[in-house]
Design a protein around this motif. Structure first.
Motif, PDB file in Angstrom:
ATOM      1  N   ALA A 110       0.858  -1.183   0.000  1.00  0.00           N
ATOM      2  CA  ALA A 110       0.000   0.000   0.000  1.00  0.00           C
ATOM      3  C   ALA A 110       0.895   1.235   0.000  1.00  0.00           C
ATOM      4  CB  ALA A 110      -0.908   0.004   1.230  1.00  0.00           C
ATOM      5  N   PHE A 111       0.560   2.176  -0.879  1.00  0.00           N
ATOM      6  CA  PHE A 111       1.302   3.429  -0.972  1.00  0.00           C
ATOM      7  C   PHE A 111       0.376   4.542  -0.484  1.00  0.00           C
ATOM      8  CE2 PHE A 111       3.264   0.480  -3.771  1.00  0.00           C
ATOM      9  CZ  PHE A 111       4.602   0.840  -3.891  1.00  0.00           C
ATOM     10  N   VAL A 112       0.775   5.193   0.604  1.00  0.00           N
ATOM     11  CA  VAL A 112      -0.068   6.192   1.255  1.00  0.00           C
ATOM     12  C   VAL A 112       0.588   7.557   1.104  1.00  0.00           C
ATOM     13  CG1 VAL A 112      -1.209   6.867   3.398  1.00  0.00           C
ATOM     14  CG2 VAL A 112      -0.825   4.431   2.902  1.00  0.00           C
ATOM     15  N   GLY A 113      -0.120   8.495   0.453  1.00  0.00           N
ATOM     16  CA  GLY A 113       0.424   9.818   0.212  1.00  0.00           C
ATOM     17  C   GLY A 113      -0.052  10.822   1.240  1.00  0.00           C
ATOM     18  N   LEU A 114       0.893  11.543   1.849  1.00  0.00           N
ATOM     19  CA  LEU A 114       0.601  12.448   2.956  1.00  0.00           C
ATOM     20  C   LEU A 114       0.781  13.917   2.565  1.00  0.00           C
ATOM     21  CD1 LEU A 114       2.519  10.557   5.808  1.00  0.00           C
ATOM     22  CD2 LEU A 114       0.192  10.160   4.958  1.00  0.00           C
ATOM     23  N   SER A 115       0.190  14.787   3.362  1.00  0.00           N
ATOM     24  CA  SER A 115       0.257  16.215   3.065  1.00  0.00           C
ATOM     25  C   SER A 115       1.616  16.832   3.392  1.00  0.00           C
ATOM     26  CB  SER A 115      -0.841  16.969   3.824  1.00  0.00           C
ATOM     27  OG  SER A 115      -0.669  16.851   5.216  1.00  0.00           O
ATOM     28  N   ASP A 116       2.492  16.080   4.072  1.00  0.00           N
ATOM     29  CA  ASP A 116       3.840  16.597   4.339  1.00  0.00           C
ATOM     30  C   ASP A 116       4.840  16.182   3.263  1.00  0.00           C
ATOM     31  OD1 ASP A 116       4.314  13.926   4.853  1.00  0.00           O
ATOM     32  OD2 ASP A 116       4.944  14.188   6.937  1.00  0.00           O
ATOM     33  N   GLY A 117       4.334  15.584   2.171  1.00  0.00           N
ATOM     34  CA  GLY A 117       5.199  15.203   1.059  1.00  0.00           C
ATOM     35  C   GLY A 117       5.767  13.806   1.135  1.00  0.00           C
ATOM     36  N   THR A 118       5.360  13.039   2.138  1.00  0.00           N
ATOM     37  CA  THR A 118       5.875  11.678   2.317  1.00  0.00           C
ATOM     38  C   THR A 118       4.949  10.648   1.686  1.00  0.00           C
ATOM     39  OG1 THR A 118       6.859  12.328   4.437  1.00  0.00           O
ATOM     40  CG2 THR A 118       6.622   9.966   4.031  1.00  0.00           C
ATOM     41  N   ILE A 119       5.546   9.619   1.080  1.00  0.00           N
ATOM     42  CA  ILE A 119       4.819   8.412   0.686  1.00  0.00           C
ATOM     43  C   ILE A 119       5.238   7.311   1.647  1.00  0.00           C
ATOM     44  CG2 ILE A 119       4.350   6.727  -1.130  1.00  0.00           C
ATOM     45  CD1 ILE A 119       5.451   8.858  -3.126  1.00  0.00           C
TER      46      ILE A 119
END
Length: 299
Positions: A110-119
């Motif tokens: 699972a690839f989870v994209g965050l608002s701080d720029g992290t996957i």
């Protein structure tokens, strides 16, 4: 091309941000600003089932077909995984104190994209973190995969699309894609092109085999393009926008075929945020800031 509004599903108390397929051809899930995750049946529009209640807004859902699990992104916390057969929680993982904009599943990861720029890359079997990919300080808004080239395309709020190696997650290419945030990236079904859209309202088509050279730049909408969705069988794709419209395009010529809007089709009256094309029925589903989910029959 004929467009018929099949039905409107109401029940959300806030904007609808996420749509995801279910485990049968006529079921799908929706979620949004109210934290409600609802399971719908296109043949029973008045009987939406409250599947989960999350204490924060939910921007991201993903369905694991292999295990019949629904992945839910809980903003400012992490991931919940539910068995959709009995609505039982399989597990959860606290991964962030920021927003979760996208969850995409590929090959037991699972690839989870965050608002701080992290996957955050998660092992789906073990429900454990494998990797943090940090290539920007701006939000990760959208992710898609190309199994032919073994690449991941990621759209960011820093106006770029970054291409990563799917095997070792190394950064291969930075595409200066748009003049504002990139909200949606989708590979074509033959994986020869990458389509991108975002806040600048441009739809761009990139040639994968030519190192993502720009093939076409289309001023597709009046305001931000929020999502791109390909038809499961026919050479069509749809875009939706903050300008309240849905547009259907020919995926071979990239020519516009139909505009679905409020004036002509009693469509949404506010921003259309998400699209989902159901495989068996070919219904196009749309979710909007107006709190409604609409179902379209396109022939």
């Amino acid at each position: 091309m004929l467009v018929e509004k099949f039905d409107t599903f109401s029940g959300h108390r806030d904007c609808v941000y996420a749509l995801e397929k279910g485990n049968s051809h006529n079921q799908f899930f929706s979620s949004g600003g109210d934290g409600l995750v609802v399971r719908w049946n296109v043949n029973q529009p008045d009987t939406g089932e409250l599947f989960a209640k999350i204490p924060t807004s939910v921007y991201a859902l993903a369905f694991d077909e292999k295990r019949n699990h629904l992945w839910i992104g809980q903003n400012f916390d992490g991931i919940q995984v539910l068995d959709i057969m009995n609505k039982k929680e399989i597990g959860s993982l606290k991964i962030t104190n920021t927003s979760i904009f996208v969850i995409k599943l590929f090959d037991n990861q699972a690839f989870v994209g965050l608002s701080d720029g992290t996957i955050v890359v998660i092992d789906m079997e073990l429900l454990s973190i494998r990797k943090h990919i940090k290539a920007s300080d701006k939000s990760v808004r959208t992710i898609d995969f190309n199994p032919v080239t073994q690449e991941i395309a990621v759209g960011y709020s820093d106006f770029t699309v970054k291409i990563f190696d799917l095997t070792d997650f190394s950064l291969k290419l930075v595409v200066e894609a748009h003049t504002n945030s990139v909200f949606t990236v989708k590979y074509s079904p033959d994986y020869k092109f990458l389509l991108t859209g975002g806040r600048d309202a441009h739809l761009k088509i990139w040639n994968v085999s030519e190192n993502y050279q720009l093939q076409q730049d289309i001023v597709a909408h009046l305001f931000a393009i929020n999502d791109i969705c390909f038809h499961p069988d026919l050479p069509l794709f749809a875009t939706c926008s903050m300008d309240k419209s849905i547009k259907v395009w020919d995926s071979e010529s990239f020519k516009l075929k139909k505009v679905i809007d409020k004036a002509r089709h009693a469509s949404h009256g506010t921003s259309v945020n998400k699209l989902l094309w159901l495989k068996e029925s070919s219904f196009l589903i749309s979710g909007s800031d107006d709190r409604n989910v609409s179902v379209w029959k396109i022939a």
